[in-house]
Write a protein that holds these residues in place. Structure first.
Motif, short mmCIF file in Angstrom:
data_model
loop_
_atom_site.label_atom_id
_atom_site.label_comp_id
_atom_site.label_asym_id
_atom_site.label_seq_id
_atom_site.Cartn_x
_atom_site.Cartn_y
_atom_site.Cartn_z
N MET A 134 22.83 8.77 54.71
CA MET A 134 22.41 10.07 54.47
C MET A 134 23.83 10.96 54.51
O MET A 134 23.75 11.87 53.66
CB MET A 134 21.61 10.84 55.60
N ALA A 135 24.89 10.85 55.45
CA ALA A 135 26.08 11.57 55.29
C ALA A 135 26.73 11.28 53.97
O ALA A 135 27.24 12.01 53.30
CB ALA A 135 27.08 11.11 56.34
N LEU A 191 24.82 13.23 51.27
CA LEU A 191 25.18 14.84 51.48
C LEU A 191 26.69 15.12 50.77
O LEU A 191 26.98 16.09 50.10
CB LEU A 191 24.93 15.04 52.81
N GLU A 241 26.80 15.00 47.14
CA GLU A 241 26.08 16.07 46.60
C GLU A 241 26.80 17.36 47.17
O GLU A 241 26.87 18.37 46.06
CB GLU A 241 24.83 16.41 47.52
N ALA A 242 27.81 17.29 47.98
CA ALA A 242 28.47 18.66 48.07
C ALA A 242 29.46 18.73 46.94
O ALA A 242 30.21 19.76 46.94
CB ALA A 242 29.11 18.57 49.57
N ARG A 277 23.03 19.20 41.05
CA ARG A 277 22.33 18.84 41.79
C ARG A 277 20.61 19.01 41.60
O ARG A 277 19.80 18.85 42.34
CB ARG A 277 22.64 19.71 43.01
N HIS A 318 15.63 19.72 46.04
CA HIS A 318 15.83 19.93 47.61
C HIS A 318 16.06 18.39 48.00
O HIS A 318 15.72 17.33 47.81
CB HIS A 318 14.28 20.13 48.21
N THR A 319 17.19 18.60 49.08
CA THR A 319 17.53 17.28 49.81
C THR A 319 17.31 17.75 51.43
O THR A 319 18.14 17.04 52.16
CB THR A 319 18.78 16.72 49.41
N ASP A 320 16.19 18.48 51.61
CA ASP A 320 16.34 18.87 53.47
C ASP A 320 15.47 17.89 53.82
O ASP A 320 15.48 17.85 55.07
CB ASP A 320 15.67 20.42 53.21
N THR A 371 17.06 5.89 48.74
CA THR A 371 16.67 7.27 49.43
C THR A 371 15.60 7.91 48.48
O THR A 371 15.51 7.59 47.37
CB THR A 371 18.07 8.02 49.51
N SER A 387 12.13 11.33 49.23
CA SER A 387 11.99 12.38 50.10
C SER A 387 10.27 12.23 50.23
O SER A 387 9.82 11.98 51.34
CB SER A 387 12.18 13.57 49.59
#
Length: 175
Positions: free
Chosen positions: A53-54, A57, A60-61, A68, A74-76, A98, A100
């Protein structure tokens, strides 16, 4: 939240085609009887999921909001699928991907099944409610014109970033 599905080696396991069960139960079925071994595998699984997950993210950053997927991407709520395989008499974790929605449905089903047999309520309902409320708030303000007064200065730069992430057109003096 961890939900497991047990399948045959010659057939892929599908989220919607297998009833979820807990990691501890799954490991016991596999013959991992020592509680310390099951806990060690659970720790490895959690650490591997958090690392995946890190990495996602962090990648994605580096992307622009459009790369994105825009303001509605959404990746919440994310899930990481792992395969637990027996390699030379040792259990190994293999990250598959991965997603959701599928993980969310499977974990919600597992939690509901657990409550049906007396398991305590987990964190999943609260986390889902927070994510859904955040999405609803974003939807309500998307595309609106907002006048900000007194939002200038370096200490308030997060306001501009958040506005962009919400899809707002912000007008104000001082920017």
């Amino acid at each position: 939240q961890v939900a497991c599905a047990v399948g045959r080696a010659d057939s892929p396991v599908r989220h919607g085609a297998a009833l979820p069960q807990g990691l501890d139960s799954s490991l016991q079925q596999w013959g991992v009887l020592a509680p310390s071994q099951r806990q060690a595998l659970a720790t490895r699984l959690r650490e591997a999921a958090e690392a995946a997950m890190a990495a996602l993210l962090a990648a994605e950053a580096e992307l622009s909001p459009q790369q994105r997927g825009g303001t509605r991407a959404h990746t919440d709520i994310l899930g990481v699928d792992f395969l637990l395989a027996c390699v030379e008499d040792a259990l190994e974790l293999v990250a598959l991907g991965t997603n959701s929605q599928r993980c969310l449905e499977t974990c919600a089903l597992a939690e509901a099944m657990g409550r049906g047999v007396g398991e305590p309520r987990g964190e999943l309902p609260r986390l889902l409610a927070e994510a859904v409320l955040h999405r609803a708030q974003c939807h309500l303000v998307e595309g609106k014109d907002i006048l900000l007064i007194g939002a200038g200065g370096v200490s308030k730069s997060f306001v501009w970033e958040a506005a962009r992430d919400y899809g707002l057109r912000v007008r104000g003096s001082g920017r």
